[in-house]
Design a protein around this motif. Structure first.
Motif, short mmCIF file in Angstrom:
data_model
loop_
_atom_site.label_atom_id
_atom_site.label_comp_id
_atom_site.label_asym_id
_atom_site.label_seq_id
_atom_site.Cartn_x
_atom_site.Cartn_y
_atom_site.Cartn_z
N PRO A 31 0.73 -1.12 0.15
CA PRO A 31 0.05 0.08 0.10
C PRO A 31 0.90 1.30 -0.09
CG PRO A 31 -0.16 -0.94 2.15
CD PRO A 31 0.89 -2.04 1.31
N PRO A 32 0.68 2.26 -1.01
CA PRO A 32 1.62 3.47 -0.89
C PRO A 32 1.23 4.29 0.27
CG PRO A 32 -0.46 3.59 -2.47
CD PRO A 32 -0.50 2.20 -1.91
N ALA A 33 2.24 4.96 0.63
CA ALA A 33 2.34 6.13 1.59
C ALA A 33 1.17 6.92 0.99
CB ALA A 33 3.24 6.65 1.93
N SER A 34 0.15 7.68 1.61
CA SER A 34 -0.87 8.51 1.49
C SER A 34 -0.72 9.77 2.11
CB SER A 34 -2.20 7.76 1.35
OG SER A 34 -2.09 6.31 0.81
N GLY A 35 -1.25 10.73 1.18
CA GLY A 35 -1.19 12.00 1.72
C GLY A 35 -2.55 12.30 2.79
N PRO A 36 -2.47 13.24 3.40
CA PRO A 36 -3.73 13.83 4.18
C PRO A 36 -4.83 13.84 3.49
CG PRO A 36 -2.20 15.79 3.74
CD PRO A 36 -1.66 14.36 3.40
N ILE A 94 -13.76 -5.70 6.30
CA ILE A 94 -12.49 -4.98 6.91
C ILE A 94 -11.91 -6.07 7.72
CG2 ILE A 94 -11.50 -3.28 8.45
CD1 ILE A 94 -13.78 -1.43 7.44
N ASN A 95 -12.62 -6.90 8.63
CA ASN A 95 -11.93 -7.77 9.51
C ASN A 95 -12.06 -9.26 8.75
OD1 ASN A 95 -14.36 -8.43 10.08
ND2 ASN A 95 -14.32 -8.09 12.24
N HIS A 96 -12.46 -9.36 7.39
CA HIS A 96 -12.65 -10.79 6.74
C HIS A 96 -13.74 -11.40 7.45
CE1 HIS A 96 -10.77 -12.98 3.71
NE2 HIS A 96 -10.43 -14.28 4.59
N LEU A 97 -14.46 -11.02 8.10
CA LEU A 97 -15.38 -12.03 8.50
C LEU A 97 -16.67 -12.27 7.22
CD1 LEU A 97 -16.83 -10.24 11.89
CD2 LEU A 97 -15.58 -12.51 11.48
N GLU A 98 -16.43 -11.28 6.29
CA GLU A 98 -16.80 -11.61 4.78
C GLU A 98 -15.81 -11.78 3.80
OE1 GLU A 98 -19.65 -12.76 4.19
OE2 GLU A 98 -20.99 -12.03 5.91
N LYS A 99 -15.56 -12.37 2.89
CA LYS A 99 -14.67 -12.53 2.05
C LYS A 99 -14.97 -11.62 0.87
CE LYS A 99 -13.61 -17.31 3.44
NZ LYS A 99 -13.32 -18.67 3.08
N ILE A 100 -14.02 -10.88 0.50
CA ILE A 100 -14.22 -10.13 -0.84
C ILE A 100 -14.08 -10.90 -2.12
CG2 ILE A 100 -13.77 -8.00 0.41
CD1 ILE A 100 -11.06 -7.76 -1.02
N ASN A 101 -14.70 -10.43 -2.97
CA ASN A 101 -14.52 -11.14 -4.51
C ASN A 101 -13.55 -10.47 -5.29
OD1 ASN A 101 -17.99 -11.38 -3.87
ND2 ASN A 101 -16.72 -13.28 -4.25
N HIS A 102 -13.54 -9.23 -5.07
CA HIS A 102 -12.46 -8.55 -5.88
C HIS A 102 -11.92 -7.08 -5.05
CE1 HIS A 102 -11.05 -6.42 -9.71
NE2 HIS A 102 -11.19 -5.55 -8.93
N GLY A 103 -10.68 -6.84 -5.53
CA GLY A 103 -10.28 -5.50 -4.67
C GLY A 103 -9.16 -6.06 -3.69
N ARG A 104 -8.88 -5.04 -2.90
CA ARG A 104 -7.96 -5.37 -1.83
C ARG A 104 -8.23 -4.42 -0.52
NH1 ARG A 104 -1.89 -6.34 -3.91
NH2 ARG A 104 -2.40 -7.37 -5.88
N ILE A 105 -8.08 -4.91 0.78
CA ILE A 105 -8.39 -3.94 1.86
C ILE A 105 -7.03 -4.19 2.92
CG2 ILE A 105 -9.53 -3.73 3.95
CD1 ILE A 105 -12.18 -4.91 2.66
N TYR A 106 -6.49 -3.07 3.19
CA TYR A 106 -5.25 -3.08 3.79
C TYR A 106 -5.70 -2.35 5.27
CZ TYR A 106 -2.36 -3.76 -0.25
OH TYR A 106 -1.74 -4.05 -1.65
N VAL A 107 -5.27 -2.92 6.40
CA VAL A 107 -5.29 -2.42 7.81
C VAL A 107 -3.97 -1.82 8.24
CG1 VAL A 107 -6.33 -2.45 9.99
CG2 VAL A 107 -7.48 -3.04 8.29
N ASP A 108 -3.60 -0.82 8.71
CA ASP A 108 -2.38 -0.37 9.08
C ASP A 108 -1.09 -0.97 8.11
OD1 ASP A 108 -0.64 0.87 10.76
OD2 ASP A 108 -0.73 -0.73 12.35
N GLY A 109 -1.39 -0.84 6.71
CA GLY A 109 -0.52 -1.47 6.06
C GLY A 109 -0.39 -2.83 5.61
#
Length: 319
Positions: A41-46, A115-130
């Motif tokens: 995940p890239p560093a992201s601005g404010p 967000i906490n993978h209680l449901e599995k996504i079909n496409h895309g990505r979710i990062y938490v704290d990198g």
């Protein structure tokens, strides 16, 4: 609830069984392949508009770059042929309080559970704290479902509070709070109990340590559920309509605890219809409908002058 780990209503336990090789249930890799920009995940601005409304904001005004607490990229989720999430992308910053608004069936709770993978996504990505949640990336950029141990480790760092409390009925308030730290984290019982008593005092229930859930009001049970989530020292708190199952006169005691957490700098994502809470406490409101983000902004501004007609129609019904 569907997808929760066995024995841990707060979502700390193991996920459901995986297919062999760590793949998504049903076979091959998650759809979508590598995201643009490569693996990490890239560093992201404010965020535009500066820091949050409470003190100690995570979004600096000097243009410095930080990693968001939640970085969701083009998230899709379907149940059979019903696409519930249709490309959700958002970033949530440390110490930010974000409320997710929208009509029933819009995808708010589904996204929260992704967000906490209680449901599995079909496409895309979710990062938490990198860290990529629920999946690991192969050298060719494909994603495979992560190991149960890694999923459990990452989930243990995320607190979740559900609509229906989900307390163990055969355990006291104190035991409900100590169960996960002792069993999941290996915290010594005396240390876990001391921390649990601190948390019960924090949520205004110091005198209810030995009470069983059936002896507590709905508001008291929900405050125990919040204390239970906090016992794992989470970096992020997820709330799924935490007051919707409460009698109106009990709502205020739960919102008071949530306000306190916000003032202390806890990063929070809240699905709610409590518009007063959203206006007073949240840094940002995100309106979701039909599985897409329709509009977002500071609550006071969005509630007073929504840009989109769909947002205006929704707010007219609840404000």
């Amino acid at each position: 609830m569907q997808g929760q780990g066995p024995g841990y209503p707060g979502g700390y336990g193991q996920p459901g069984p995986l297919s062999s090789g760590g793949q998504m249930a049903g076979g091959g890799p998650i759809q979508g392949g590598p995201m643009p920009g490569g693996s990490p995940p890239p560093a992201s601005g404010p965020m535009p508009g500066g820091g949050p409304l409470h003190s100690g904001g995570p979004r600096p005004n000097d243009g410095s770059r930080v990693i968001p607490m939640v970085d969701a990229r083009d998230v899709h989720k379907s149940f059979h042929h019903n696409e519930v999430l249709r490309g959700i992308s958002m970033q949530i910053w440390r110490q930010e309080v974000v409320v997710l608004l929208g009509p029933s069936g819009s995808g708010k709770t589904t996204f929260l559970r992704c967000i906490n993978h209680l449901e599995k996504i079909n496409h895309g990505r979710i990062y938490v704290d990198g860290e990529l949640i629920g999946y690991r990336e192969l050298p060719n950029g494909e994603l495979r479902e992560d190991s149960e141990a890694n999923i459990a480790r990452k989930r243990a760092e995320l607190g979740m509070v559900f609509q229906r409390f989900n307390l163990f009925p055969h355990l006291t308030a104190l035991q409900n709070i100590t169960e996960a730290p002792i069993r999941v984290r290996g915290v010594p019982r005396a240390q876990a109990e001391a921390r649990a008593r601190e948390l019960l005092a924090k949520v205004g229930l110091a005198d209810k340590a030995d009470a069983y859930p059936n002896r507590l009001s709905g508001g008291q049970q929900q405050r125990v559920a919040i204390a239970r989530a906090l016992a794992m020292d989470p970096k992020l708190m997820l709330f799924d309509e935490p007051t919707s199952a409460l009698d109106p006169e009990l709502v205020g005691e739960v919102l008071k605890v949530m306000r306190q957490l916000a003032e202390e700098g806890m990063t929070m994502v809240v699905v709610t219809h409590e518009m007063g809470f959203a206006r007073e406490v949240a840094d940002r409101a995100i309106f979701i409908d039909g599985g897409v983000i329709v509009e977002q902004g500071r609550p006071t501004e969005m509630f007073a002058n929504p840009r989109e007609e769909r947002t205006r129609a929704f707010l007219r019904k609840i404000l």
